[in-house]
Write a protein that holds these residues in place. Structure first.
Motif, PDB file in Angstrom:
ATOM      1  N   UNK A 193       0.805  -1.217   0.000  1.00 41.66           N
ATOM      2  CA  UNK A 193       0.000   0.000   0.000  1.00 41.66           C
ATOM      3  C   UNK A 193       0.833   1.260   0.000  1.00 41.66           C
ATOM      4  N   UNK A 194       2.011   1.189   0.602  1.00 41.37           N
ATOM      5  CA  UNK A 194       2.907   2.353   0.641  1.00 41.37           C
ATOM      6  C   UNK A 194       3.724   2.488  -0.640  1.00 41.37           C
ATOM      7  N   UNK A 195       4.124   1.347  -1.216  1.00 44.28           N
ATOM      8  CA  UNK A 195       5.038   1.384  -2.355  1.00 44.28           C
ATOM      9  C   UNK A 195       4.339   1.504  -3.701  1.00 44.28           C
ATOM     10  N   UNK A 196       3.119   0.966  -3.802  1.00 38.57           N
ATOM     11  CA  UNK A 196       2.450   0.880  -5.094  1.00 38.57           C
ATOM     12  C   UNK A 196       1.130   1.636  -5.071  1.00 38.57           C
ATOM     13  N   UNK A 197       0.713   2.175  -6.206  1.00 35.20           N
ATOM     14  CA  UNK A 197      -0.526   2.971  -6.252  1.00 35.20           C
ATOM     15  C   UNK A 197      -1.767   2.085  -6.216  1.00 35.20           C
ATOM     16  N   UNK A 198      -2.948   2.687  -6.003  1.00 27.78           N
ATOM     17  CA  UNK A 198      -4.195   1.916  -6.067  1.00 27.78           C
ATOM     18  C   UNK A 198      -4.388   1.309  -7.452  1.00 27.78           C
ATOM     19  N   UNK A 199      -5.249   0.297  -7.511  1.00 30.47           N
ATOM     20  CA  UNK A 199      -5.526  -0.347  -8.786  1.00 30.47           C
ATOM     21  C   UNK A 199      -4.867  -1.709  -8.882  1.00 30.47           C
ATOM     22  N   UNK A 200      -4.757  -2.209 -10.114  1.00 32.94           N
ATOM     23  CA  UNK A 200      -4.161  -3.527 -10.360  1.00 32.94           C
ATOM     24  C   UNK A 200      -2.668  -3.495 -10.065  1.00 32.94           C
ATOM     25  N   UNK A 201      -2.199  -4.473  -9.291  1.00 36.26           N
ATOM     26  CA  UNK A 201      -0.787  -4.547  -8.931  1.00 36.26           C
ATOM     27  C   UNK A 201      -0.052  -5.448  -9.925  1.00 36.26           C
ATOM     28  N   UNK A 202       0.933  -4.924 -10.654  1.00 40.52           N
ATOM     29  CA  UNK A 202       1.703  -5.769 -11.575  1.00 40.52           C
ATOM     30  C   UNK A 202       2.475  -6.833 -10.802  1.00 40.52           C
ATOM     31  N   UNK A 203       2.481  -8.045 -11.330  1.00 45.76           N
ATOM     32  CA  UNK A 203       3.161  -9.140 -10.633  1.00 45.76           C
ATOM     33  C   UNK A 203       4.624  -8.814 -10.395  1.00 45.76           C
ATOM     34  N   UNK A 204       5.300  -8.247 -11.392  1.00 46.31           N
ATOM     35  CA  UNK A 204       6.727  -7.971 -11.245  1.00 46.31           C
ATOM     36  C   UNK A 204       6.986  -7.001 -10.106  1.00 46.31           C
ATOM     37  N   UNK A 205       6.126  -5.997  -9.971  1.00 47.26           N
ATOM     38  CA  UNK A 205       6.313  -5.019  -8.902  1.00 47.26           C
ATOM     39  C   UNK A 205       6.108  -5.654  -7.530  1.00 47.26           C
ATOM     40  N   UNK A 206       5.103  -6.541  -7.430  1.00 48.65           N
ATOM     41  CA  UNK A 206       4.853  -7.242  -6.166  1.00 48.65           C
ATOM     42  C   UNK A 206       6.027  -8.156  -5.843  1.00 48.65           C
ATOM     43  N   UNK A 207       6.494  -8.880  -6.841  1.00 47.50           N
ATOM     44  CA  UNK A 207       7.624  -9.794  -6.623  1.00 47.50           C
ATOM     45  C   UNK A 207       8.850  -9.037  -6.149  1.00 47.50           C
ATOM     46  N   UNK A 208       9.154  -7.918  -6.777  1.00 46.72           N
ATOM     47  CA  UNK A 208      10.331  -7.145  -6.379  1.00 46.72           C
ATOM     48  C   UNK A 208      10.198  -6.609  -4.956  1.00 46.72           C
ATOM     49  N   UNK A 209       8.956  -6.315  -4.548  1.00 43.28           N
ATOM     50  CA  UNK A 209       8.742  -5.731  -3.225  1.00 43.28           C
ATOM     51  C   UNK A 209       8.896  -6.751  -2.110  1.00 43.28           C
TER      52      UNK A 209
END
Length: 334
Positions: A189-205
């Protein structure tokens, strides 16, 4: 007696405020959140003072009576929280709890927190008195199969969503540890904006901070989930978990299966055999029961001998890779 699940608590509080809440379960995150919801509702209803009592072995049970009887100098209504970490108040504590329930003041709201107890302990007079005096909040752990949906629900609170594959990845990373899942969801919630979360961004986090619960290892083992067993062992090794602790957890589960097996051989019902040998909760009761019926006695004895060899490896007395052997031990039971 009123009884609600933790996910029904908001709706229950919206209807009415009970004089007492008994929070009963083992998951620390869900218990903490349920307590927070009750405290917020209590403040909104004028219970502005709060007194917390922790019943450890040095606790003076007369304090509970005093907490229920004493009034604030300013006439404020009071929330009294009684925490019993062991779940066993003892004879003196049991009597004090029964007396407290009988003399509850309308100016006192009580909240009692306990670990999950077996049916025998739930039949004790003090537990029954608490249940009759108010509302029991049942705090069940989120089963592994339901964890992706649970994560999706938490993401939706912060206006985020994810695909099934991304949710499955997150569930694998936290391995049933709800507190770890909660922390990861907050971080997203802090690192990524609202809406659909890209898998790559979630994985990196989250890739480098996966948290594995060693106590869940036997669940994967007895469920026959070899892939999850391998992944958990690799994760625990990467996080620096000590092999002796993992070995102890696995060996204790083998002994529990053997003891339940003995009870079944004597004609005990499975539920009684599990309770007698302190095998609590789902899915553990089901998995241990199935294993007791499925595994031959020779297999269990061989597994314990294997565990003894691993113990010698850990101590440097015998040659071999303890981590590889832990995997082989798990697979022979899976």
């Amino acid at each position: 007696m009123a009884s609600v699940r933790a996910d029904q608590l908001d709706a229950s509080l919206a209807r009415a405020l009970s004089p007492l809440y008994l929070l009963h379960g083992d998951d620390p995150l869900l218990a903490m959140e349920a307590g927070d919801v009750i405290r917020e509702k209590a403040r909104a209803n004028g219970f502005s003072e709060r007194q917390v009592l922790t019943a450890d072995r040095f606790f003076n049970w007369s304090e509970l009576h005093g907490a229920g009887a004493s009034m604030s100098l300013f006439g404020d209504r009071k929330l009294v929280e009684l925490r019993i970490p062991s779940g066993k108040p003892g004879p003196q504590g049991g009597e004090a709890i029964v007396a407290f329930c009988k003399s509850l003041s309308p100016d006192v709201l009580a909240m009692v927190t306990l670990p999950r107890l077996g049916r025998r302990d739930q039949g004790a007079a003090w537990f029954t008195a608490l249940a009759r005096a108010g509302t029991v909040v049942e705090i069940y752990p989120v089963e592994r199969a339901r964890l992706p949906d649970w994560i999706a629900g938490r993401l939706s609170r912060q206006k985020q969503r994810a695909t099934k594959d991304t949710l499955a990845f997150l569930a694998d990373c936290v391995e049933g540890n709800l507190l770890a899942a909660h922390q990861e969801i907050q971080k997203l919630g802090l690192l990524l904006p609202p809406g659909e979360l890209p898998f790559e961004a979630v994985r990196d986090a989250v890739l480098n901070v996966a948290r594995y619960d060693a106590t869940k290892l036997t669940e994967a083992m007895l469920a026959g989930d070899a892939a999850r067993l391998l992944r958990m062992l690799a994760g625990l090794r990467g996080e620096g978990e000590a092999p002796p602790r993992i070995l102890w957890i696995v060996a204790e589960e083998i002994r529990a299966i053997a003891r339940v097996q003995d009870g079944l051989a004597r004609g005990q019902p499975l539920a009684d055999a599990c309770r007698e040998n302190r095998v609590w909760g789902e899915p553990r009761t089901t998995l241990v029961g199935r294993a007791a019926k499925r595994l031959a006695r020779e297999t269990l004895l061989g597994a314990l001998s294997h565990a003894a060899r691993i113990d010698r490896m850990v101590k440097g007395v015998a040659k071999g890779d303890a981590w590889d052997e832990l995997l082989q031990l798990g697979l022979r039971l899976a």
